[in-house]
Design a protein around this motif. Structure first.
Motif, PDB file in Angstrom:
ATOM      1  N   MET A   1       0.838  -1.172   0.000  1.00 29.56           N
ATOM      2  CA  MET A   1       0.000   0.000   0.000  1.00 29.56           C
ATOM      3  C   MET A   1       0.886   1.239   0.000  1.00 29.56           C
ATOM      4  O   MET A   1       1.871   1.314   0.713  1.00 29.56           O
ATOM      5  N   ILE A   2       0.507   2.226  -0.779  1.00 34.98           N
ATOM      6  CA  ILE A   2       1.255   3.472  -0.845  1.00 34.98           C
ATOM      7  C   ILE A   2       0.503   4.526  -0.041  1.00 34.98           C
ATOM      8  O   ILE A   2      -0.682   4.759  -0.258  1.00 34.98           O
ATOM      9  N   ILE A   3       1.203   5.131   0.905  1.00 32.42           N
ATOM     10  CA  ILE A   3       0.634   6.204   1.728  1.00 32.42           C
ATOM     11  C   ILE A   3       1.043   7.517   1.080  1.00 32.42           C
ATOM     12  O   ILE A   3       2.220   7.736   0.844  1.00 32.42           O
ATOM     13  N   PRO A   4       0.074   8.406   0.786  1.00 29.39           N
ATOM     14  CA  PRO A   4       0.446   9.676   0.162  1.00 29.39           C
ATOM     15  C   PRO A   4       1.315  10.516   1.085  1.00 29.39           C
ATOM     16  O   PRO A   4       1.201  10.441   2.302  1.00 29.39           O
ATOM     17  N   ASP A   5       2.197  11.327   0.483  1.00 26.36           N
ATOM     18  CA  ASP A   5       3.056  12.215   1.266  1.00 26.36           C
ATOM     19  C   ASP A   5       2.191  13.195   2.028  1.00 26.36           C
ATOM     20  O   ASP A   5       1.286  13.803   1.474  1.00 26.36           O
ATOM     21  N   THR A   6       2.456  13.344   3.313  1.00 23.17           N
ATOM     22  CA  THR A   6       1.648  14.225   4.154  1.00 23.17           C
ATOM     23  C   THR A   6       2.463  15.387   4.670  1.00 23.17           C
ATOM     24  O   THR A   6       2.159  15.945   5.713  1.00 23.17           O
ATOM     25  N   GLY A   7       3.488  15.772   3.950  1.00 27.01           N
ATOM     26  CA  GLY A   7       4.309  16.894   4.357  1.00 27.01           C
ATOM     27  C   GLY A   7       3.485  18.149   4.576  1.00 27.01           C
ATOM     28  O   GLY A   7       3.777  18.960   5.438  1.00 27.01           O
ATOM     29  N   ALA A   8       2.404  18.314   3.819  1.00 27.49           N
ATOM     30  CA  ALA A   8       1.536  19.486   3.978  1.00 27.49           C
ATOM     31  C   ALA A   8       0.886  19.511   5.351  1.00 27.49           C
ATOM     32  O   ALA A   8       0.522  20.570   5.848  1.00 27.49           O
TER      33      ALA A   8
ATOM     34  N   ARG B   1      -7.057   4.280  11.528  1.00 24.27           N
ATOM     35  CA  ARG B   1      -7.085   3.421  10.342  1.00 24.27           C
ATOM     36  C   ARG B   1      -6.214   2.192  10.541  1.00 24.27           C
ATOM     37  O   ARG B   1      -6.575   1.088  10.119  1.00 24.27           O
ATOM     38  N   ALA B   2      -5.058   2.350  11.202  1.00 21.81           N
ATOM     39  CA  ALA B   2      -4.181   1.212  11.470  1.00 21.81           C
ATOM     40  C   ALA B   2      -4.868   0.215  12.399  1.00 21.81           C
ATOM     41  O   ALA B   2      -4.799  -0.996  12.182  1.00 21.81           O
ATOM     42  N   ALA B   3      -5.541   0.726  13.432  1.00 19.42           N
ATOM     43  CA  ALA B   3      -6.220  -0.154  14.392  1.00 19.42           C
ATOM     44  C   ALA B   3      -7.367  -0.917  13.736  1.00 19.42           C
ATOM     45  O   ALA B   3      -7.639  -2.067  14.098  1.00 19.42           O
ATOM     46  N   GLU B   4      -8.015  -0.301  12.776  1.00 19.56           N
ATOM     47  CA  GLU B   4      -9.167  -0.924  12.117  1.00 19.56           C
ATOM     48  C   GLU B   4      -8.773  -1.827  10.954  1.00 19.56           C
ATOM     49  O   GLU B   4      -9.591  -2.602  10.473  1.00 19.56           O
ATOM     50  N   SER B   5      -7.529  -1.731  10.506  1.00 21.86           N
ATOM     51  CA  SER B   5      -7.098  -2.476   9.334  1.00 21.86           C
ATOM     52  C   SER B   5      -6.977  -3.974   9.631  1.00 21.86           C
ATOM     53  O   SER B   5      -6.436  -4.377  10.653  1.00 21.86           O
TER      54      SER B   5
ATOM     55  N   GLU C   1      -0.655  -3.028   5.786  1.00 21.87           N
ATOM     56  CA  GLU C   1      -1.281  -1.709   5.714  1.00 21.87           C
ATOM     57  C   GLU C   1      -1.216  -1.012   7.073  1.00 21.87           C
ATOM     58  O   GLU C   1      -0.867   0.165   7.160  1.00 21.87           O
ATOM     59  N   ALA C   2      -1.536  -1.743   8.131  1.00 27.18           N
ATOM     60  CA  ALA C   2      -1.494  -1.166   9.473  1.00 27.18           C
ATOM     61  C   ALA C   2      -0.080  -0.694   9.811  1.00 27.18           C
ATOM     62  O   ALA C   2       0.111   0.407  10.339  1.00 27.18           O
ATOM     63  N   ARG C   3       0.914  -1.491   9.489  1.00 26.95           N
ATOM     64  CA  ARG C   3       2.298  -1.121   9.754  1.00 26.95           C
ATOM     65  C   ARG C   3       2.680   0.138   8.972  1.00 26.95           C
ATOM     66  O   ARG C   3       3.322   1.051   9.509  1.00 26.95           O
ATOM     67  N   ALA C   4       2.277   0.216   7.706  1.00 30.49           N
ATOM     68  CA  ALA C   4       2.590   1.389   6.883  1.00 30.49           C
ATOM     69  C   ALA C   4       1.938   2.647   7.460  1.00 30.49           C
ATOM     70  O   ALA C   4       2.552   3.721   7.486  1.00 30.49           O
ATOM     71  N   LEU C   5       0.711   2.521   7.930  1.00 31.48           N
ATOM     72  CA  LEU C   5       0.014   3.666   8.521  1.00 31.48           C
ATOM     73  C   LEU C   5       0.711   4.136   9.795  1.00 31.48           C
ATOM     74  O   LEU C   5       0.898   5.341  10.013  1.00 31.48           O
ATOM     75  N   LEU C   6       1.109   3.197  10.648  1.00 29.48           N
ATOM     76  CA  LEU C   6       1.793   3.561  11.885  1.00 29.48           C
ATOM     77  C   LEU C   6       3.184   4.142  11.610  1.00 29.48           C
ATOM     78  O   LEU C   6       3.616   5.063  12.299  1.00 29.48           O
ATOM     79  N   GLU C   7       3.856   3.624  10.598  1.00 30.59           N
ATOM     80  CA  GLU C   7       5.160   4.175  10.243  1.00 30.59           C
ATOM     81  C   GLU C   7       5.016   5.602   9.720  1.00 30.59           C
ATOM     82  O   GLU C   7       5.842   6.467  10.018  1.00 30.59           O
TER      83      GLU C   7
END
Length: 62
Positions: A1-8, A29-33, A38-44
């Motif tokens: 899964m690709i997480i969009p850049d959230t620098g903004a 979202r990580a807890a619900e995944s 995907e959960a690991r990517a969200l937490l990272e």
């Protein structure tokens, strides 16, 4: 899964409330995944955002 850049999300105009909401969203979202990757990517991503925010804070600012 690709997480969009959230620098903004760290832009001063957005304030701390927006940053807090973004982190809560990622963690929720990580807890619900059902997908561990995907959960690991969200937490990272949340971890990277926190790290960048801490580095951007002026020294001595809580």
């Amino acid at each position: 899964m690709i997480i969009p850049d959230t620098g903004a999300a760290l832009a001063p105009a957005h304030g701390h409330e927006a940053l807090h909401r973004r982190l809560e969203d990622l963690e929720h979202r990580a807890a619900e995944s059902a997908n561990v990757s995907e959960a690991r990517a969200l937490l990272e991503e949340a971890s990277r955002i926190r790290y960048r925010a801490q580095r951007a804070e002026p020294a001595g600012h809580p």
